[in-house]
Write an enzyme that holds these catalytic residues in place. Structure first.
Site, mmCIF file in Angstrom:
data_model
loop_
_atom_site.group_PDB
_atom_site.id
_atom_site.type_symbol
_atom_site.label_atom_id
_atom_site.label_comp_id
_atom_site.label_asym_id
_atom_site.label_seq_id
_atom_site.Cartn_x
_atom_site.Cartn_y
_atom_site.Cartn_z
ATOM 1 N N ASP A 93 18.132 8.454 0.709
ATOM 2 C CA ASP A 93 17.881 9.749 1.317
ATOM 3 C C ASP A 93 19.094 10.106 2.162
ATOM 4 O O ASP A 93 19.828 9.237 2.622
ATOM 5 C CB ASP A 93 16.603 9.702 2.169
ATOM 6 C CG ASP A 93 16.221 11.097 2.640
ATOM 7 O OD1 ASP A 93 16.649 12.083 1.993
ATOM 8 O OD2 ASP A 93 15.518 11.218 3.655
ATOM 9 N N ASP A 266 7.895 8.975 -2.841
ATOM 10 C CA ASP A 266 8.218 7.872 -1.947
ATOM 11 C C ASP A 266 7.345 8.062 -0.728
ATOM 12 O O ASP A 266 6.945 9.178 -0.412
ATOM 13 C CB ASP A 266 9.691 7.906 -1.518
ATOM 14 C CG ASP A 266 9.923 8.932 -0.437
ATOM 15 O OD1 ASP A 266 10.052 10.122 -0.779
ATOM 16 O OD2 ASP A 266 9.924 8.566 0.751
ATOM 17 N N CYS A 304 -8.036 -6.034 -7.782
ATOM 18 C CA CYS A 304 -6.588 -5.986 -7.612
ATOM 19 C C CYS A 304 -5.974 -7.323 -8.014
ATOM 20 O O CYS A 304 -6.503 -8.387 -7.707
ATOM 21 C CB CYS A 304 -6.239 -5.669 -6.159
ATOM 22 S SG CYS A 304 -4.465 -5.555 -5.847
ATOM 23 N N CYS A 306 -2.822 -8.248 -7.186
ATOM 24 C CA CYS A 306 -1.649 -8.555 -6.364
ATOM 25 C C CYS A 306 -1.752 -9.969 -5.793
ATOM 26 O O CYS A 306 -2.829 -10.559 -5.748
ATOM 27 C CB CYS A 306 -1.485 -7.531 -5.234
ATOM 28 S SG CYS A 306 -2.503 -7.820 -3.778
ATOM 29 N N CYS A 309 -4.419 -10.307 -3.031
ATOM 30 C CA CYS A 309 -5.819 -10.313 -3.458
ATOM 31 C C CYS A 309 -6.160 -11.533 -4.309
ATOM 32 O O CYS A 309 -7.307 -11.957 -4.350
ATOM 33 C CB CYS A 309 -6.148 -9.026 -4.209
ATOM 34 S SG CYS A 309 -6.224 -7.599 -3.090
ATOM 35 N N HIS A 335 0.082 -5.883 -0.874
ATOM 36 C CA HIS A 335 -1.089 -5.238 -1.478
ATOM 37 C C HIS A 335 -0.926 -3.717 -1.550
ATOM 38 O O HIS A 335 -1.156 -3.112 -2.610
ATOM 39 C CB HIS A 335 -2.369 -5.567 -0.706
ATOM 40 C CG HIS A 335 -3.527 -4.740 -1.157
ATOM 41 N ND1 HIS A 335 -4.231 -5.013 -2.314
ATOM 42 C CD2 HIS A 335 -4.047 -3.580 -0.665
ATOM 43 C CE1 HIS A 335 -5.151 -4.080 -2.493
ATOM 44 N NE2 HIS A 335 -5.064 -3.206 -1.514
#
Length: 369
Positions: A93, A266, A304, A306, A309, A335
RNA sequence: GGAGGGAUUCCCGAGUGGCUAAAGGGAGCAGACUGUAAAUCUGCCGUCGACGACUUCGGUGGUUCGAAUCCACCUCCCUCCA
């Protein structure tokens, strides 16, 4: 051209589409969520964890990296990719958002924005030309024009002036850009005024950037207004180029924007709320810090996949939060980033399968704001 | 046995006649967070039928219009001297 964008599938019922952006550091499937790594790090996560969470591209920030460690230092390190050990695509950015968020310690003139460093108070001038040279030193695959993001609410005259300056600055960015292995995106402004949004979208589109971003949204306005602005703006941006909605967002905001033709997102929300003890899920947020999870020995989300999890319970994560252990930030960040990326992946699949609208309706039927 | 010091709301700790339901910190509880000045910020935190009332500052009694604050005795704790 530094990047190429290919549309793979368009939704019949909405403006949603899937596609792929090819960059010098690899491909990105769109719609995409890009975790934010302002200071050359996605806070609390190692690049390996960011990658395992499914991220295909991350953000860096011109203003912050210019102040510390200094863009020249990053350049000497071999560029931002090498410096932060992330070899996939990066988008930086321009510092335009800091014109907004550091409003109290900055002064805007036609030449640029003068900041008092939030680190030591020293004065620094960021101009479109400077923003380009910094971003060229950092070496991201996609770089952003230096814009003036206005607050909400704001007076028409003020928004108009900022928008027109943003257009002039956009041209200056284009003129100043010298590297041809980086794609420059323009940024639409115009506050919450439909006429200004239209004007801005047309002017930015006409400047023929490699991609187009919509800035100045999700700055405190009601969601309906943001969606109205997207309805007005997105169709005026060329279909053949990526559309990037800056700073958004939560899952409900993302899916609404995808329906309006947005390809890139984003947001700091995922990692910020993680550090503040909150988990995001497709059903809404869970404040894991709350007492009701003290003896909840189930994962944040049993569907989930991830790392967090698969291995940890709500009770354990709450314990880490209460004990002020840094692992809490890491586990929740992992997560929140993955749940967002998995969500947007499902969105892509639904578009691909032709049932995006059904997917969207089902999502909102289960989502608690 | 003698001489001092101390006991404050869950914890630590201010407060020495009214402005004190009682500073501040911690803990606890809740809320916020959307191109990151954020592991931050905000609110609540004695009880209740709660823009008012009631009960609190080791215990009991007393002085006073009024006491966590002054006096007496008691209980417990700490330091020093025997």
């Amino acid at each position: 051209m530094a990047i190429s964008f290919e549309i793979k599938k368009k939704c019949k019922n909405t403006a949603a589409r899937t596609g792929r952006i090819d960059t010098p550091h690899g491909s990105i499937n769109t719609p995409v969520y890009m975790p934010v790594g302002t200071q050359a790090t996605v806070k609390a996560m190692t690049p390996r964890q960011v990658e395992e969470a499914g991220a295909e591209i991350v953000l860096g920030n011109t203003y912050h990296l210019y102040l510390r460690p200094g863009h020249e230092t990053v350049k000497k390190a071999g560029g931002l990719h090498k410096f932060m050990a992330w070899d996939k695509p990066i988008l930086t950015d321009s510092g335009g958002f800091q014109v907004f968020s550091l409003g109290a310690i900055r002064k805007i003139t036609e030449r640029g924005a003068e900041f008092s460093s939030h680190l030591d108070g020293s004065k620094h001038m960021l101009t479109p030309e400077k923003a380009m040279s910094i971003q060229e030193a950092l070496g991201a695959d996609i770089i952003m024009a230096f814009d003036e993001c206005t607050e909400y609410p704001a007076e028409y005259e003020q928004v108009l002036a900022a928008m027109e300056r943003t257009h002039r600055w956009a041209q200056r960015c284009k003129d100043a850009k010298s590297r041809d292995d980086q794609a420059l995106f323009g940024i639409v402004q115009g506050g919450m005024f439909p006429e200004l949004r239209k004007k801005s979208a047309k002017e930015i589109a006409d400047m023929d950037f490699e991609g187009n971003a919509i800035g100045g949204l999700s700055v405190g306005e009601p969601k309906d207004i943001m969606n109205d602005m997207l309805d007005i703006t997105a169709p005026l941006l060329p279909e053949s180029k990526p559309r990037y909605l800056m700073g958004v967002g939560s899952l409900d905001y993302i899916i609404d924007a995808v329906a309006r033709g947005i390809d890139m997102f984003d947001c700091v929300l995922q990692t910020r709320v993680a550090r503040n003890g909150t988990a995001l899920t497709k059903r809404g947020k869970l404040v894991i810090r709350n007492a009701k999870y003290a003896e909840d020995f189930t994962p944040i989300d049993d569907k989930c996949t991830c790392y967090t999890c698969r291995n940890f319970t709500r009770a354990y994560i709450r314990h880490l939060i209460k004990a002020n252990e840094i692992l809490a930030s890491t586990l929740l960040s992992i997560h929140n980033v993955q749940v967002t990326i998995d969500f947007i992946k499902e969105i892509r699949e639904s578009i691909q399968n032709g049932d995006f609208l059904e997917y969207k309706n089902e999502f909102f039927a289960n989502y608690n704001v």
